[in-house]
Scaffold this motif. Structure first.
Motif, PDB file in Angstrom:
ATOM      1  N   GLU A  76      -0.450  -7.112   5.492  1.00  8.09           N
ATOM      2  CA  GLU A  76      -1.886  -6.879   5.474  1.00  8.09           C
ATOM      3  C   GLU A  76      -2.649  -8.147   5.112  1.00  8.09           C
ATOM      4  O   GLU A  76      -2.166  -9.008   4.363  1.00  8.09           O
ATOM      5  N   LYS A 118       6.117  -1.621   3.743  1.00  4.86           N
ATOM      6  CA  LYS A 118       4.766  -1.522   4.284  1.00  4.86           C
ATOM      7  C   LYS A 118       4.510  -2.632   5.300  1.00  4.86           C
ATOM      8  O   LYS A 118       5.244  -3.612   5.367  1.00  4.86           O
ATOM      9  N   GLU A 119       3.446  -2.463   6.056  1.00  4.64           N
ATOM     10  CA  GLU A 119       3.080  -3.474   7.029  1.00  4.64           C
ATOM     11  C   GLU A 119       2.388  -4.652   6.335  1.00  4.64           C
ATOM     12  O   GLU A 119       1.792  -4.511   5.262  1.00  4.64           O
ATOM     13  N   GLN A 175       2.891  -8.603   2.214  1.00  4.10           N
ATOM     14  CA  GLN A 175       3.679  -7.484   2.721  1.00  4.10           C
ATOM     15  C   GLN A 175       4.512  -6.917   1.592  1.00  4.10           C
ATOM     16  O   GLN A 175       5.413  -7.586   1.072  1.00  4.10           O
ATOM     17  N   ALA A 198       4.248  -8.041  -3.744  1.00  2.00           N
ATOM     18  CA  ALA A 198       4.493  -8.226  -2.314  1.00  2.00           C
ATOM     19  C   ALA A 198       5.004  -9.647  -2.075  1.00  2.00           C
ATOM     20  O   ALA A 198       4.963 -10.492  -2.981  1.00  2.00           O
ATOM     21  N   GLU A 254       0.438  -2.873  -7.898  1.00  2.00           N
ATOM     22  CA  GLU A 254       0.311  -2.698  -6.450  1.00  2.00           C
ATOM     23  C   GLU A 254       0.054  -4.006  -5.710  1.00  2.00           C
ATOM     24  O   GLU A 254       0.032  -4.023  -4.469  1.00  2.00           O
TER      25      GLU A 254
END
Length: 124
Positions: A46, A43-44, A39, A92, A89
């Motif tokens: 994933e 953002k959600e 996560q 998370a 990217e």
């Protein structure tokens, strides 16, 4: 009930590697499917990858195919996520997950057990 404890997160430069670990305990693990989610901020959560504890089957999100590898060590009751060629990217919180089956709920509305999460930060 399965208890999950993650470790191995940290800060790494783009192109580098990290290995996450998830120590599992509790119910009969041999029948479980283990996996990883992530996560990013804002953002959600994933799905990233999953593996059947008994072996012979793995599945990956398209975004990590060819770069991440999920594996398990039955003797140590530990699941790993080897992350190579990391990108900014990929930054998370990464969560270990477990459920007695794998179905479409792993991609949304996951209903199994979670670990507490470990932060992965990839700098550019």
């Amino acid at each position: 009930q399965v208890q999950l404890v993650e470790s191995g997160g940290g800060l790494v430069q783009a192109g580098g590697s990290l290995r996450l670990s998830c120590a599992a305990s509790g119910r009969t693990l041999s029948t479980y499917v283990m996996g990883w989610f992530r996560q990013a901020l804002g953002k959600e959560r994933e799905f990233v990858a999953a593996i059947r504890w008994s072996g012979g089957w793995t599945v990956y999100a398209d975004s990590v195919k060819g770069r991440f590898t999920i594996s398990r060590d039955n003797a140590k009751n530990t699941v790993y996520l080897q992350m190579n060629s990391l990108k900014p990217e990929d930054t998370a919180v990464y969560y270990c997950a477990a459920n007695s089956f794998f179905d479409s709920t792993w991609y949304s509305h996951f209903r199994g057990s979670w670990g507490q999460g470990t932060q992965v930060t990839v700098s550019s």
